[in-house]
Design a protein around this motif. Structure first.
Motif, PDB file in Angstrom:
ATOM      1  N   LYS A 196      11.651  14.622  -2.576  1.00 47.88           N
ATOM      2  CA  LYS A 196      11.452  15.091  -1.090  1.00 47.88           C
ATOM      3  C   LYS A 196      10.180  14.851  -0.780  1.00 47.88           C
ATOM      4  O   LYS A 196       9.629  14.588   0.196  1.00 47.88           O
ATOM      5  CB  LYS A 196      11.971  16.276  -1.293  1.00 47.88           C
ATOM      6  CG  LYS A 196      11.349  17.598   0.110  1.00 47.88           C
ATOM      7  CD  LYS A 196      12.101  18.620  -0.110  1.00 47.88           C
ATOM      8  CE  LYS A 196      11.286  19.469   0.934  1.00 47.88           C
ATOM      9  NZ  LYS A 196      11.731  21.265   0.656  1.00 47.88           N
ATOM     10  N   ASP A 197       9.438  15.329  -1.885  1.00 45.24           N
ATOM     11  CA  ASP A 197       7.989  15.040  -2.083  1.00 45.24           C
ATOM     12  C   ASP A 197       7.529  12.772  -1.783  1.00 45.24           C
ATOM     13  O   ASP A 197       6.022  12.976  -1.038  1.00 45.24           O
ATOM     14  CB  ASP A 197       7.689  15.702  -3.554  1.00 45.24           C
ATOM     15  CG  ASP A 197       7.165  16.854  -3.704  1.00 45.24           C
ATOM     16  OD1 ASP A 197       7.144  17.727  -2.127  1.00 45.24           O
ATOM     17  OD2 ASP A 197       7.242  17.659  -4.259  1.00 45.24           O
ATOM     18  N   ALA A 198       8.684  12.876  -1.911  1.00 42.69           N
ATOM     19  CA  ALA A 198       7.516  10.834  -2.895  1.00 42.69           C
ATOM     20  C   ALA A 198       8.162  10.771  -0.830  1.00 42.69           C
ATOM     21  O   ALA A 198       8.051   9.712  -0.264  1.00 42.69           O
ATOM     22  CB  ALA A 198       8.939  10.007  -3.365  1.00 42.69           C
ATOM     23  N   ILE A 199       9.442  10.752  -0.478  1.00 46.42           N
ATOM     24  CA  ILE A 199       9.828  10.848   1.259  1.00 46.42           C
ATOM     25  C   ILE A 199       9.106  11.598   2.430  1.00 46.42           C
ATOM     26  O   ILE A 199       7.900  10.486   3.266  1.00 46.42           O
ATOM     27  CB  ILE A 199      11.336  11.693   1.476  1.00 46.42           C
ATOM     28  CG1 ILE A 199      12.810  11.057   0.910  1.00 46.42           C
ATOM     29  CG2 ILE A 199      11.218  12.055   2.933  1.00 46.42           C
ATOM     30  CD1 ILE A 199      13.569  11.657   0.914  1.00 46.42           C
ATOM     31  N   LYS A 206       1.088  -1.448   0.036  1.00 44.26           N
ATOM     32  CA  LYS A 206      -0.006   0.166   0.115  1.00 44.26           C
ATOM     33  C   LYS A 206       0.854   1.235  -0.103  1.00 44.26           C
ATOM     34  O   LYS A 206       0.186   2.598   0.127  1.00 44.26           O
ATOM     35  CB  LYS A 206      -0.785  -0.196   1.589  1.00 44.26           C
ATOM     36  CG  LYS A 206      -1.675  -1.171   1.092  1.00 44.26           C
ATOM     37  CD  LYS A 206      -2.997  -0.922   2.490  1.00 44.26           C
ATOM     38  CE  LYS A 206      -3.846  -2.301   2.814  1.00 44.26           C
ATOM     39  NZ  LYS A 206      -4.412  -2.288   3.670  1.00 44.26           N
ATOM     40  N   ALA A 207       1.896   1.114  -0.373  1.00 44.98           N
ATOM     41  CA  ALA A 207       3.282   2.018  -0.225  1.00 44.98           C
ATOM     42  C   ALA A 207       3.012   3.420  -1.317  1.00 44.98           C
ATOM     43  O   ALA A 207       2.295   2.331  -2.182  1.00 44.98           O
ATOM     44  CB  ALA A 207       4.599   1.804  -0.219  1.00 44.98           C
ATOM     45  N   PRO A 208       2.560   4.910  -1.210  1.00 40.56           N
ATOM     46  CA  PRO A 208       2.400   4.974  -1.889  1.00 40.56           C
ATOM     47  C   PRO A 208       3.230   5.273  -3.320  1.00 40.56           C
ATOM     48  O   PRO A 208       2.943   6.478  -4.535  1.00 40.56           O
ATOM     49  CB  PRO A 208       1.954   6.978  -1.382  1.00 40.56           C
ATOM     50  CG  PRO A 208       2.196   6.290   0.344  1.00 40.56           C
ATOM     51  CD  PRO A 208       2.958   5.232  -0.419  1.00 40.56           C
ATOM     52  N   VAL A 209       4.545   5.060  -3.041  1.00 42.75           N
ATOM     53  CA  VAL A 209       5.442   5.486  -3.886  1.00 42.75           C
ATOM     54  C   VAL A 209       6.627   4.318  -3.869  1.00 42.75           C
ATOM     55  O   VAL A 209       6.102   2.975  -3.327  1.00 42.75           O
ATOM     56  CB  VAL A 209       6.628   7.044  -3.546  1.00 42.75           C
ATOM     57  CG1 VAL A 209       5.572   7.538  -3.550  1.00 42.75           C
ATOM     58  CG2 VAL A 209       6.764   6.757  -2.315  1.00 42.75           C
ATOM     59  N   GLY A 210       7.284   4.523  -5.220  1.00 40.83           N
ATOM     60  CA  GLY A 210       8.042   3.085  -4.592  1.00 40.83           C
ATOM     61  C   GLY A 210       9.244   2.870  -3.421  1.00 40.83           C
ATOM     62  O   GLY A 210       9.628   3.845  -2.718  1.00 40.83           O
ATOM     63  N   MET A 211       9.002   1.706  -2.490  1.00 34.04           N
ATOM     64  CA  MET A 211       9.692   1.846  -1.348  1.00 34.04           C
ATOM     65  C   MET A 211      10.761   0.241  -1.854  1.00 34.04           C
ATOM     66  O   MET A 211      10.160  -0.812  -1.975  1.00 34.04           O
ATOM     67  CB  MET A 211       9.064   1.689  -0.725  1.00 34.04           C
ATOM     68  CG  MET A 211       9.355   1.249   0.999  1.00 34.04           C
ATOM     69  SD  MET A 211       8.225   1.163   2.509  1.00 34.04           S
ATOM     70  CE  MET A 211       7.697  -0.079   2.247  1.00 34.04           C
ATOM     71  N   VAL A 212      12.771   0.938  -0.937  1.00 30.86           N
ATOM     72  CA  VAL A 212      13.458  -0.446  -1.109  1.00 30.86           C
ATOM     73  C   VAL A 212      13.727  -0.131   0.043  1.00 30.86           C
ATOM     74  O   VAL A 212      13.708   0.964   0.702  1.00 30.86           O
ATOM     75  CB  VAL A 212      14.346   0.358  -2.233  1.00 30.86           C
ATOM     76  CG1 VAL A 212      15.853  -0.897  -2.012  1.00 30.86           C
ATOM     77  CG2 VAL A 212      13.631  -0.444  -3.514  1.00 30.86           C
TER      78      VAL A 212
END
Length: 211
Positions: A197-200, A145-151
């Motif tokens: 920055k916005d993705a964070i 459910k993360a709104p952006v890619g996440m590693v």
């Protein structure tokens, strides 16, 4: 022979007992009594625990959990210490370790980190590696459910992709801290975030992160 799950179980029980039934936790809307009731219902009431995953059973889960929360607090603590009944799948050592090492670690930290004077807990490398192993297996589920890619990245460079997508945010920290972050405890996790920055900001504030 003690397992990680058994050790974390006893730590959680001791901590819940020491804090008393009305202490805050990181679980929104729950105090220590509510958290203790959740742990007991999850292990002892499979007929209701399904509500954690199945929307149609959510009302039943809420009712059963309220019934357990109304029990004497000392009784709840003892049920956690005692562990699951023999007919429960959690009574099998392999299932207990696979399912509960992470569960009890996170909930122990839910209690610890809700206190104003909490300090980081040093984990032994073997347990840290065990948490990473579970995190690798669960990463896609936890990050779905993360709104952006996440590693997710360990300090030694090992990585696990939790969510494919762009832009990508890389979350770096010890396995224990990555678990807290991926379980939706972003504010309480000691991690570094690298990326747009916005993705964070979107990832850090996501309410639906975790399982």
């Amino acid at each position: 022979m003690s397992t990680h799950a058994k050790r974390e179980r006893l730590l959680l029980a001791d901590l819940l007992e020491a804090q008393g039934p009305d202490a805050p936790t990181l679980c929104e809307g729950w105090n220590t009594r509510d958290l203790a009731a959740h742990v007991v219902v999850r292990e002892r009431r499979a007929d209701a625990a399904g509500g954690m995953l199945i929307k149609q059973l959510a009302a039943r889960l809420e009712r059963v959990q309220a019934e357990f929360a109304a029990k004497p607090y000392e009784e709840l603590i003892q049920l956690i210490r005692t562990g699951p009944p023999r007919f429960s799948p959690f009574s099998l050592k392999q299932i207990d370790e696979a399912s509960n090492a992470v569960e009890f670690y996170v909930h122990t930290e839910d209690v610890r980190r809700a206190q104003p004077d909490w300090t980081p807990r040093e984990l032994d490398p073997v347990f840290s590696d065990a948490l990473w192993s579970r995190l690798e297996k669960m990463a896609r589920l936890m990050g779905r459910k993360a709104p952006v890619g996440m590693v997710l990245r360990r300090p030694d460079g090992q990585t696990a992709v939790a969510h494919r997508g762009t832009p990508v945010v890389t979350v770096t920290g010890e396995p224990s801290e990555l678990l807290m972050f991926a379980h939706g405890r972003q504010d309480a996790a000691n991690v570094e975030l690298d990326g747009d920055k916005d993705a964070i900001a979107r990832l850090h504030e996501a309410k639906q992160l975790g399982i």
